[in-house]
Write an enzyme that holds these catalytic residues in place. Structure first.
Site, PDB file in Angstrom:
ATOM      1  N   ARG A 148       9.165 -10.388   3.988  1.00 32.63           N
ATOM      2  CA  ARG A 148       8.197  -9.622   4.783  1.00 32.63           C
ATOM      3  C   ARG A 148       7.392  -8.764   3.802  1.00 32.63           C
ATOM      4  O   ARG A 148       7.929  -7.836   3.195  1.00 32.63           O
ATOM      5  CB  ARG A 148       8.928  -8.719   5.773  1.00 32.63           C
ATOM      6  CG  ARG A 148       8.005  -7.787   6.565  1.00 32.63           C
ATOM      7  CD  ARG A 148       8.700  -6.468   6.895  1.00 32.63           C
ATOM      8  NE  ARG A 148       9.848  -6.654   7.731  1.00 32.63           N
ATOM      9  CZ  ARG A 148      10.902  -5.818   7.729  1.00 32.63           C
ATOM     10  NH1 ARG A 148      10.935  -4.772   6.935  1.00 32.63           N
ATOM     11  NH2 ARG A 148      11.919  -6.035   8.519  1.00 32.63           N
TER      12      ARG A 148
ATOM     13  N   ASP B 207      15.282  -3.831   4.720  1.00 32.09           N
ATOM     14  CA  ASP B 207      14.073  -3.041   4.440  1.00 32.09           C
ATOM     15  C   ASP B 207      14.048  -2.682   2.964  1.00 32.09           C
ATOM     16  O   ASP B 207      15.098  -2.633   2.306  1.00 32.09           O
ATOM     17  CB  ASP B 207      14.105  -1.724   5.233  1.00 32.09           C
ATOM     18  CG  ASP B 207      13.933  -1.932   6.731  1.00 32.09           C
ATOM     19  OD1 ASP B 207      13.548  -3.031   7.143  1.00 32.09           O
ATOM     20  OD2 ASP B 207      14.209  -0.970   7.474  1.00 32.09           O
TER      21      ASP B 207
HETATM   22  P1  FDA Z   1      -3.185   0.218   6.858  1.00 29.34           P
HETATM   23  O1  FDA Z   1      -2.530   1.476   6.407  1.00 29.34           O
HETATM   24  O2  FDA Z   1      -4.269  -0.341   6.048  1.00 29.34           O
HETATM   25  O3  FDA Z   1      -3.659   0.396   8.346  1.00 29.34           O
HETATM   26  C1  FDA Z   1      -4.484  -0.546   8.999  1.00 29.34           C
HETATM   27  C2  FDA Z   1      -4.751  -0.044  10.400  1.00 29.34           C
HETATM   28  O4  FDA Z   1      -3.553  -0.077  11.151  1.00 29.34           O
HETATM   29  C3  FDA Z   1      -5.203   1.416  10.469  1.00 29.34           C
HETATM   30  O5  FDA Z   1      -6.589   1.541  10.328  1.00 29.34           O
HETATM   31  C4  FDA Z   1      -4.722   1.847  11.836  1.00 29.34           C
HETATM   32  O6  FDA Z   1      -5.614   1.385  12.819  1.00 29.34           O
HETATM   33  C5  FDA Z   1      -3.434   1.069  11.984  1.00 29.34           C
HETATM   34  N1  FDA Z   1      -2.257   1.859  11.561  1.00 29.34           N
HETATM   35  C6  FDA Z   1      -1.523   1.699  10.426  1.00 29.34           C
HETATM   36  N2  FDA Z   1      -0.500   2.563  10.392  1.00 29.34           N
HETATM   37  C7  FDA Z   1      -0.610   3.296  11.527  1.00 29.34           C
HETATM   38  C8  FDA Z   1       0.168   4.349  12.087  1.00 29.34           C
HETATM   39  N3  FDA Z   1       1.233   4.848  11.477  1.00 29.34           N
HETATM   40  N4  FDA Z   1      -0.232   4.875  13.273  1.00 29.34           N
HETATM   41  C9  FDA Z   1      -1.317   4.379  13.932  1.00 29.34           C
HETATM   42  N5  FDA Z   1      -2.072   3.368  13.454  1.00 29.34           N
HETATM   43  C10 FDA Z   1      -1.723   2.833  12.280  1.00 29.34           C
HETATM   44  N6  FDA Z   1       7.350  -0.011   4.415  1.00 29.34           N
HETATM   45  C11 FDA Z   1       8.266   0.052   3.412  1.00 29.34           C
HETATM   46  O7  FDA Z   1       8.033   0.728   2.404  1.00 29.34           O
HETATM   47  N7  FDA Z   1       9.449  -0.633   3.526  1.00 29.34           N
HETATM   48  C12 FDA Z   1       9.733  -1.434   4.592  1.00 29.34           C
HETATM   49  O8  FDA Z   1      10.803  -2.045   4.649  1.00 29.34           O
HETATM   50  C13 FDA Z   1       8.763  -1.518   5.642  1.00 29.34           C
HETATM   51  N8  FDA Z   1       8.988  -2.292   6.753  1.00 29.34           N
HETATM   52  C14 FDA Z   1       7.958  -2.520   7.631  1.00 29.34           C
HETATM   53  C15 FDA Z   1       8.098  -3.467   8.643  1.00 29.34           C
HETATM   54  C16 FDA Z   1       7.020  -3.772   9.460  1.00 29.34           C
HETATM   55  C17 FDA Z   1       7.176  -4.811  10.518  1.00 29.34           C
HETATM   56  C18 FDA Z   1       5.772  -3.101   9.291  1.00 29.34           C
HETATM   57  C19 FDA Z   1       4.580  -3.419  10.140  1.00 29.34           C
HETATM   58  C20 FDA Z   1       5.646  -2.127   8.323  1.00 29.34           C
HETATM   59  C21 FDA Z   1       6.722  -1.812   7.489  1.00 29.34           C
HETATM   60  N9  FDA Z   1       6.600  -0.855   6.501  1.00 29.34           N
HETATM   61  C22 FDA Z   1       7.567  -0.778   5.512  1.00 29.34           C
HETATM   62  C23 FDA Z   1       5.454   0.110   6.501  1.00 29.34           C
HETATM   63  C24 FDA Z   1       4.310  -0.367   5.603  1.00 29.34           C
HETATM   64  O9  FDA Z   1       4.679  -0.258   4.258  1.00 29.34           O
HETATM   65  C25 FDA Z   1       3.038   0.483   5.832  1.00 29.34           C
HETATM   66  O10 FDA Z   1       3.307   1.815   5.492  1.00 29.34           O
HETATM   67  C26 FDA Z   1       2.506   0.436   7.251  1.00 29.34           C
HETATM   68  O11 FDA Z   1       2.584  -0.851   7.787  1.00 29.34           O
HETATM   69  C27 FDA Z   1       1.024   0.905   7.308  1.00 29.34           C
HETATM   70  O12 FDA Z   1       0.198   0.071   6.578  1.00 29.34           O
HETATM   71  P2  FDA Z   1      -0.654  -1.147   7.227  1.00 29.34           P
HETATM   72  O13 FDA Z   1      -0.305  -2.333   6.424  1.00 29.34           O
HETATM   73  O14 FDA Z   1      -0.392  -1.270   8.650  1.00 29.34           O
HETATM   74  O15 FDA Z   1      -2.150  -0.964   6.928  1.00 29.34           O
END
Ligand code: FDA
Length: 308
Positions: free
Chosen positions: A182, A132
């Site tokens: 990732r 991570d």
């Molecule tokens: P965005 O924030 O644009 O959200 C898109 C949509 O997804 C929202 O409208 C909502 O519907 C849904 N959604 C997103 N987050 C949600 C939540 N918490 N609860 C409910 N619904 C939600 N970060 C990091 O700094 N280091 C890392 O190593 C990782 N590792 C990691 C692994 C994996 C498999 C994932 C999916 C994510 C991470 N992250 C991470 C977290 C990442 O940086 C980020 O904070 C989250 O994925 C939220 O952003 P989204 O890209 O989902 O999009």
């Protein structure tokens, strides 16, 4: 960054709040939205269910920023055992780990030694070890650790955050190593001097970096993973992969347990390779606050859990 997001991320550092939340039964009810349970057995049960639905999984035991070497030793031993358990159950689950959970704050050399041990175990059990990415102060050291591991083992991956201005250069530098990357948007509170403060800019950066990764997979090999729940963005990335002749398997979609479960299944039905990251363990407070910060509306279900 929104005020709510910034307040929630600041609250993640409060030991007082961590103690309070950990003791309350309502917070236990609330975290069940994002984790099947605190025990490894809960994660294994969830992984088996996901496998039945055509999805892969990754496990991470929560905990970060360790301050005692003996705790890092215990984390290494825990994961060595988990790799064996996963191999025995033929779940195909991967492991994802934070370097500070292996004592990066205490000793870079020891952390690297433990990562080597775990990467060798991952390779010998048909699994994969993922690193991570934590806050920006760790990026150089984490990239250094990854380069060392990738020189020796094939199935090792690294999370990279699109919100950091430096990331295009970091990805370009990694591509010739056939990396397993990732791409995520980034979950920490970073200053505007080094990271996009506006979400829209980060979303655009994510898409641009995705194209770079798809081109990289085509030219060099490796694996491009898109770790996001942003469905519209994923659709654009999938369309771009098709245009380039990059197929599912050369790239994957990874999401967190409990977030967008319907979309996870829809992508599988469309032939995409999907994995779900499942967290377990007792040290969930900081991680839970980051999940609330990603979507401050989530605070309402914490309030609902308090009332129920
Ligand atoms: P965005 O924030 O644009 O959200 C898109 C949509 O997804 C929202 O409208 C909502 O519907 C849904 N959604 C997103 N987050 C949600 C939540 N918490 N609860 C409910 N619904 C939600 N970060 C990091 O700094 N280091 C890392 O190593 C990782 N590792 C990691 C692994 C994996 C498999 C994932 C999916 C994510 C991470 N992250 C991470 C977290 C990442 O940086 C980020 O904070 C989250 O994925 C939220 O952003 P989204 O890209 O989902 O999009």
């Amino acid at each position: 960054m929104s005020i709510a997001r910034s307040l929630l991320l600041r609250a993640a550092d409060s030991q007082w709040l961590a103690d309070q939340m950990s003791r309350r039964s309502f917070s236990r009810r609330a975290i069940r939205r994002f984790m099947p349970g605190e025990e490894l057995a809960d994660a294994i049960g969830a992984a088996a269910t996901l496998k039945g639905q055509g999805m892969g999984s990754l496990f991470t035991r929560l905990g970060e920023g360790l301050t005692k070497q003996s705790d890092a030793d215990a984390v290494r031993d825990h994961y060595l055992d988990v790799f064996d358990q996963l191999a025995a159950r033929k779940l195909g689950t991967w492991i994802s780990i934070k370097p500070t959970q292996l004592g990066l704050d205490l000793s870079v050399d020891k952390c690297l030694e433990y990562l080597h041990t775990l990467a060798a175990k991952a390779a010998s059990t048909g699994s994969s070890l993922w690193i991570d990415m934590e806050d920006a102060s760790y990026v150089d050291r984490t990239l250094g650790l990854y380069r060392e591991l990738k020189a020796k083992y094939e199935p090792v991956g690294l999370a990279i955050q699109s919100y950091l201005f430096r990331t295009p250069r970091d990805i370009e530098g990694l591509l010739p190593l056939k990396p397993w990357i990732r791409l995520v948007k980034g979950a920490y509170a970073e200053p505007a001097a080094i990271a996009f403060p506006v979400k829209r800019d980060n979303d655009l950066a994510f898409f641009d970096l995705s194209l770079k990764m798809l081109d990289g997979v085509k030219t060099y090999g490796g694996l491009a993973v898109f770790g996001t729940h942003d469905i519209a963005l994923l659709r654009r990335i999938i369309a771009s992969a098709k245009e380039r002749g990059v197929t599912p398997g050369q790239y994957e979609i990874h999401m967190l347990y409990g977030i967008q479960p319907v979309a996870q299944r829809d992508f599988v039905a469309q032939g995409e390779a999907v994995k779900v990251l499942i967290s377990y363990g007792h040290a969930w407070f900081k991680w839970f606050m980051r999940r609330l910060a990603e979507r401050p509306a989530n605070v309402t279900f914490v309030l609902r859990s308090m009332l129920s």
